[in-house]
Design a protein around this motif. Structure first.
Motif, PDB file in Angstrom:
ATOM      1  N   GLY A  38      15.138  42.404  24.465  1.00  0.00           N
ATOM      2  CA  GLY A  38      16.096  42.910  23.649  1.00  0.00           C
ATOM      3  C   GLY A  38      17.505  42.905  24.276  1.00  0.00           C
ATOM      4  N   GLU A  39      17.899  42.707  25.385  1.00  0.00           N
ATOM      5  CA  GLU A  39      19.125  42.192  25.861  1.00  0.00           C
ATOM      6  C   GLU A  39      19.155  41.591  27.258  1.00  0.00           C
ATOM      7  OE1 GLU A  39      22.190  45.650  27.411  1.00  0.00           O
ATOM      8  OE2 GLU A  39      21.391  46.003  25.355  1.00  0.00           O
ATOM      9  N   LEU A  40      20.453  40.988  27.547  1.00  0.00           N
ATOM     10  CA  LEU A  40      20.745  40.250  28.639  1.00  0.00           C
ATOM     11  C   LEU A  40      20.621  41.464  29.797  1.00  0.00           C
ATOM     12  CD1 LEU A  40      23.232  37.687  27.450  1.00  0.00           C
ATOM     13  CD2 LEU A  40      20.864  37.153  28.190  1.00  0.00           C
ATOM     14  N   THR A  41      20.480  40.910  31.002  1.00  0.00           N
ATOM     15  CA  THR A  41      20.350  41.778  32.301  1.00  0.00           C
ATOM     16  C   THR A  41      21.808  41.966  32.667  1.00  0.00           C
ATOM     17  OG1 THR A  41      19.764  40.160  33.805  1.00  0.00           O
ATOM     18  CG2 THR A  41      18.213  41.262  32.818  1.00  0.00           C
ATOM     19  N   ASP A  42      22.294  42.815  33.437  1.00  0.00           N
ATOM     20  CA  ASP A  42      23.768  43.012  33.846  1.00  0.00           C
ATOM     21  C   ASP A  42      23.918  41.721  34.807  1.00  0.00           C
ATOM     22  OD1 ASP A  42      24.122  45.423  32.646  1.00  0.00           O
ATOM     23  OD2 ASP A  42      23.496  46.582  34.170  1.00  0.00           O
ATOM     24  N   GLN A  43      22.762  41.437  35.438  1.00  0.00           N
ATOM     25  CA  GLN A  43      23.268  40.041  36.566  1.00  0.00           C
ATOM     26  C   GLN A  43      23.620  39.077  35.681  1.00  0.00           C
ATOM     27  OE1 GLN A  43      20.033  39.181  38.850  1.00  0.00           O
ATOM     28  NE2 GLN A  43      21.147  37.993  40.244  1.00  0.00           N
ATOM     29  N   GLU A  44      22.825  38.784  34.744  1.00  0.00           N
ATOM     30  CA  GLU A  44      23.028  37.454  33.791  1.00  0.00           C
ATOM     31  C   GLU A  44      24.588  37.644  32.987  1.00  0.00           C
ATOM     32  OE1 GLU A  44      19.737  37.844  31.089  1.00  0.00           O
ATOM     33  OE2 GLU A  44      18.727  36.375  32.160  1.00  0.00           O
ATOM     34  N   LYS A  45      25.053  39.069  32.817  1.00  0.00           N
ATOM     35  CA  LYS A  45      26.257  39.117  31.992  1.00  0.00           C
ATOM     36  C   LYS A  45      27.458  38.799  32.959  1.00  0.00           C
ATOM     37  CE  LYS A  45      24.910  42.568  28.838  1.00  0.00           C
ATOM     38  NZ  LYS A  45      25.224  43.907  28.335  1.00  0.00           N
ATOM     39  N   ARG A  46      27.266  39.196  34.240  1.00  0.00           N
ATOM     40  CA  ARG A  46      28.251  38.909  35.332  1.00  0.00           C
ATOM     41  C   ARG A  46      28.109  37.525  35.609  1.00  0.00           C
ATOM     42  NH1 ARG A  46      25.845  42.218  39.500  1.00  0.00           N
ATOM     43  NH2 ARG A  46      24.877  43.434  38.087  1.00  0.00           N
ATOM     44  N   ARG A  47      27.027  36.907  35.677  1.00  0.00           N
ATOM     45  CA  ARG A  47      26.999  35.461  35.936  1.00  0.00           C
ATOM     46  C   ARG A  47      27.798  34.729  34.822  1.00  0.00           C
ATOM     47  NH1 ARG A  47      24.299  31.514  33.950  1.00  0.00           N
ATOM     48  NH2 ARG A  47      22.926  32.698  32.932  1.00  0.00           N
ATOM     49  N   ILE A  48      27.639  34.963  33.485  1.00  0.00           N
ATOM     50  CA  ILE A  48      28.243  34.385  32.308  1.00  0.00           C
ATOM     51  C   ILE A  48      29.820  34.387  32.701  1.00  0.00           C
ATOM     52  CG2 ILE A  48      28.414  34.408  29.892  1.00  0.00           C
ATOM     53  CD1 ILE A  48      25.423  34.876  29.819  1.00  0.00           C
ATOM     54  N   GLU A  49      30.182  35.713  33.007  1.00  0.00           N
ATOM     55  CA  GLU A  49      31.639  35.831  32.828  1.00  0.00           C
ATOM     56  C   GLU A  49      32.123  35.181  34.201  1.00  0.00           C
ATOM     57  OE1 GLU A  49      35.304  37.486  31.987  1.00  0.00           O
ATOM     58  OE2 GLU A  49      33.331  37.707  30.790  1.00  0.00           O
ATOM     59  N   LEU A  50      31.400  35.229  35.253  1.00  0.00           N
ATOM     60  CA  LEU A  50      32.053  34.346  36.409  1.00  0.00           C
ATOM     61  C   LEU A  50      32.247  32.795  36.073  1.00  0.00           C
ATOM     62  CD1 LEU A  50      29.997  35.771  39.727  1.00  0.00           C
ATOM     63  CD2 LEU A  50      32.576  35.795  39.042  1.00  0.00           C
ATOM     64  N   GLU A  51      31.188  32.286  35.306  1.00  0.00           N
ATOM     65  CA  GLU A  51      31.291  30.857  35.102  1.00  0.00           C
ATOM     66  C   GLU A  51      32.583  30.716  33.855  1.00  0.00           C
ATOM     67  OE1 GLU A  51      27.543  29.870  33.158  1.00  0.00           O
ATOM     68  OE2 GLU A  51      26.508  29.641  34.983  1.00  0.00           O
ATOM     69  N   LYS A  52      32.795  31.677  33.048  1.00  0.00           N
ATOM     70  CA  LYS A  52      33.877  31.532  32.336  1.00  0.00           C
ATOM     71  C   LYS A  52      34.986  31.581  33.186  1.00  0.00           C
ATOM     72  CE  LYS A  52      32.146  33.688  27.957  1.00  0.00           C
ATOM     73  NZ  LYS A  52      32.264  34.873  27.137  1.00  0.00           N
ATOM     74  N   GLN A  53      35.369  32.469  34.215  1.00  0.00           N
ATOM     75  CA  GLN A  53      36.477  32.455  35.037  1.00  0.00           C
ATOM     76  C   GLN A  53      36.661  31.238  35.533  1.00  0.00           C
ATOM     77  OE1 GLN A  53      35.980  36.235  37.110  1.00  0.00           O
ATOM     78  NE2 GLN A  53      36.424  37.508  35.559  1.00  0.00           N
ATOM     79  N   LYS A  54      35.727  30.815  36.158  1.00  0.00           N
ATOM     80  CA  LYS A  54      35.667  29.485  36.782  1.00  0.00           C
ATOM     81  C   LYS A  54      36.356  28.355  36.050  1.00  0.00           C
ATOM     82  CE  LYS A  54      32.124  30.393  40.300  1.00  0.00           C
ATOM     83  NZ  LYS A  54      30.951  29.905  40.989  1.00  0.00           N
ATOM     84  N   ALA A  55      35.512  28.000  34.685  1.00  0.00           N
ATOM     85  CA  ALA A  55      36.257  27.175  33.854  1.00  0.00           C
ATOM     86  C   ALA A  55      37.656  27.272  33.431  1.00  0.00           C
ATOM     87  CB  ALA A  55      35.178  27.123  32.581  1.00  0.00           C
ATOM     88  N   GLU A  56      38.076  28.700  33.303  1.00  0.00           N
ATOM     89  CA  GLU A  56      39.487  28.985  33.108  1.00  0.00           C
ATOM     90  C   GLU A  56      40.378  28.558  34.133  1.00  0.00           C
ATOM     91  OE1 GLU A  56      39.372  32.989  31.845  1.00  0.00           O
ATOM     92  OE2 GLU A  56      38.634  32.458  29.893  1.00  0.00           O
ATOM     93  N   GLN A  57      39.907  28.829  35.313  1.00  0.00           N
ATOM     94  CA  GLN A  57      40.535  28.362  36.694  1.00  0.00           C
ATOM     95  C   GLN A  57      40.720  27.104  36.945  1.00  0.00           C
ATOM     96  OE1 GLN A  57      42.458  30.556  38.683  1.00  0.00           O
ATOM     97  NE2 GLN A  57      43.054  28.738  39.758  1.00  0.00           N
ATOM     98  N   VAL A  58      39.692  26.247  36.331  1.00  0.00           N
ATOM     99  CA  VAL A  58      39.735  24.758  36.664  1.00  0.00           C
ATOM    100  C   VAL A  58      40.728  24.265  35.704  1.00  0.00           C
ATOM    101  CG1 VAL A  58      38.312  22.692  36.069  1.00  0.00           C
ATOM    102  CG2 VAL A  58      37.543  24.308  37.536  1.00  0.00           C
TER     103      VAL A  58
END
Length: 186
Positions: A38-58
């Motif tokens: 039914g939903e993404l786990t907290d770990q997956e949400k954090r991983r996705i957020e980190l990937e977005k932050q890395k892409a923005e930093q690049v």
């Protein structure tokens, strides 16, 4: 069309094609499991957020590097122009004839010799400007150097007559009736 995060990371060189394929397959599996649960786990949400932050930093880093490179190139061009003017300045210490020219709708005057004035009006010489803060220094330079300077920074050459040739015989005959007095200066 916007690129996916995976495409952006591969384009930035932060991930290889094999890593992207592996992440895609594991991501599909996790999504199927999450869909079942039914939903993404907290770990997956954090991983996705980190990937977005890395892409923005690049992207921010890339933009900063582009701006720094532009500034470096502008400084290099300014140094080249300054060096060209300083190395090719024609001395005018013995100048006693005023030569008037317009810069930013203001009339400026420098003193040159009669020969220099003649060459300035014929387009064999030009006037370049050396800027140091708020001060501007006007120097007489050869027209060939002025053309090279204009390619780099057009504002550095303030006066350059376009007529670089002597009058033809036909023009000299026609103008012979209209003699210009020697004391006419503006």
């Amino acid at each position: 069309m916007s690129k996916s995060l995976r495409d952006q990371l591969m384009g930035a060189g932060l991930a290889t094609k094999q890593q992207a394929l592996k992440a895609k397959t594991t991501s599909k599996k996790k999504k199927k499991q999450a869909a079942k649960s039914g939903e993404l786990t907290d770990q997956e949400k954090r991983r996705i957020e980190l990937e977005k932050q890395k892409a923005e930093q690049v992207e921010r880093d890339r933009e900063l590097n582009r701006k720094l490179e532009e500034e470096r190139q502008q400084k290099a061009l300014a140094a080249q122009v300054r060096q060209l003017i300083e190395m090719n300045t024609i001395p005018r210490e013995e100048g006693d004839v005023g030569y008037n020219f317009v810069v930013d709708s203001k009339v400026k005057k420098i003193y040159v010799s009669e020969g220099m004035q003649n060459k300035l009006s014929r387009g064999l010489f030009a006037i370049g400007v050396l800027s140091q803060g708020d001060e501007e220094e006007y120097r007489v330079i050869p027209a060939t150097v002025a053309r090279k300077i204009e390619e780099r920074e057009p504002a550095a050459v303030v006066v350059q007559s376009e007529s670089q040739s002597e009058l033809t015989e036909e023009e000299q005959e026609w103008y012979a009736d209209y003699e210009i007095p020697d004391d006419l200066m503006w």
